[in-house]
Design an enzyme around this catalytic site. Structure first.
Site, mmCIF file in Angstrom:
data_model
loop_
_atom_site.group_PDB
_atom_site.id
_atom_site.type_symbol
_atom_site.label_atom_id
_atom_site.label_comp_id
_atom_site.label_asym_id
_atom_site.label_seq_id
_atom_site.Cartn_x
_atom_site.Cartn_y
_atom_site.Cartn_z
ATOM 1 C CE1 TYR A 162 -4.005 2.068 0.536
ATOM 2 C CE2 TYR A 162 -2.722 3.159 2.235
ATOM 3 C CZ TYR A 162 -3.836 3.115 1.413
ATOM 4 O OH TYR A 162 -4.767 4.125 1.471
ATOM 5 C CE LYS A 166 -3.868 5.054 -1.787
ATOM 6 N NZ LYS A 166 -4.825 5.557 -2.800
#
Length: 304
Positions: A162, A166
């Site tokens: 993640y 991002k």
């Protein structure tokens, strides 16, 4: 101050059937936008949750349609764009909110724990923007809001895929801001903090009450509006707190070639890591200019 309106603006919001995406869609629709509620989520009976949001918006007097294409793959994005083009002929706003995460130590990752997250956040961003930006360029207008995260900017244990995805989205926007700077297409980032299905497990009851999803939506709506002139900026929003995030580079140290060694790095490491004289860097060109100024001034001082 005049009220900001989105009358007849076509807004595509991914991951819009619940949580933050739902609030973004409802707010834009209440201000006149035509909202495309993209989400693959279903209820326990297999009914698309996007339909529920559409019904809420229509009951409130707004305009919305549901779309269940999977934007984690190129084919799904092609289907989404085709459906919007056929119905409305244009896309004015993109809010790419859809996402998943894996909560697991990095060394326990299986390949799918990495690729599932990268595909929807980073690869999905690539395919969405590759399809939508040409449509916006045709009309020289667009507002794009990408969602980044403090997990990418600052890190968080057990969220490697993640965080990587991002921060990849962050880098993508930094390049796009320069490619789009001669247009009326603005692309910005938001790092939200809110109590959603994905974050509630990590929040106590008091924080949960403070971090209502509705308190992020106004910033996202501003970035989606004609009034927004920012491009390539990163914002933090949550619980009524709003701020901007930037990358800073320290004052730095110049070490001439004849003195450069592992030991000289060690001897200067405190100055090298000192950020007290840091300056905000907003582009690769600005960073290069800063480096060369330090090199040239260091060489001049070394000759004296």
């Amino acid at each position: 101050m005049s009220k900001i309106s989105f009358n007849n603006k076509v807004a595509v919001i991914t991951g819009a059937a619940q949580g933050l995406g739902r609030e973004y869609a409802k707010l834009l629709a209440s201000l006149g936008a035509i909202t495309i509620i993209n989400d693959i989520a279903t209820d326990e009976d297999g009914n698309p949750l996007a339909n529920k949001v559409v019904n809420e918006i229509i009951k409130g007097g707004g305009h919305a349609i549901a779309n269940t294409n999977n934007i984690a793959c190129k084919e799904g994005i092609t289907g989404l764009i085709k459906a919007v083009e056929e119905s409305y002929g244009a896309i004015d706003i993109l809010i790419h909110n859809a996402g998943v995460f894996v909560d697991k130590p990095f060394l326990q990752f299986e390949d799918r724990d990495w690729y599932d997250v990268i595909n929807i956040h980073l690869n999905g961003s690539y395919h969405l923007l590759k399809a939508i930006i040409p449509l916006m360029r045709q009309r020289n207008y667009g507002r794009i809001i990408m969602i980044t995260s403090s997990v990418g900017m600052y890190g968080m244990a057990n969220h490697a895929s993640y965080g990587a995805a991002k921060m990849g989205v962050y880098g993508l926007v930094q390049s796009l801001k320069l490619e789009l700077e001669d247009t009326e297409i603005k692309c910005n980032l938001v790092s939200p903090l809110a109590a959603t299905g994905q974050t509630s497990y990590a929040l106590n009851k008091e924080l949960h009450k403070q971090l209502d999803v509705e308190m992020v939506a106004p910033l996202v709506a501003y970035l989606a509006s004609e009034e927004c002139t920012h491009n390539g900026s990163t914002f933090v929003a949550g619980g009524g707190y709003f701020s901007s995030v930037g990358i800073f580079e320290g004052g730095g140290v110049y070490i001439p070639k004849e003195k450069l060694s592992i030991e000289s790095i060690f001897g200067n490491i405190s100055q090298i890591t000192d950020l007290s004289m840091g300056v905000h860097i907003s582009s690769t060109g600005q960073s290069a200019k800063k480096i060369f100024r330090k090199i040239f001034s260091g060489r001049r001082a070394n000759k004296q």
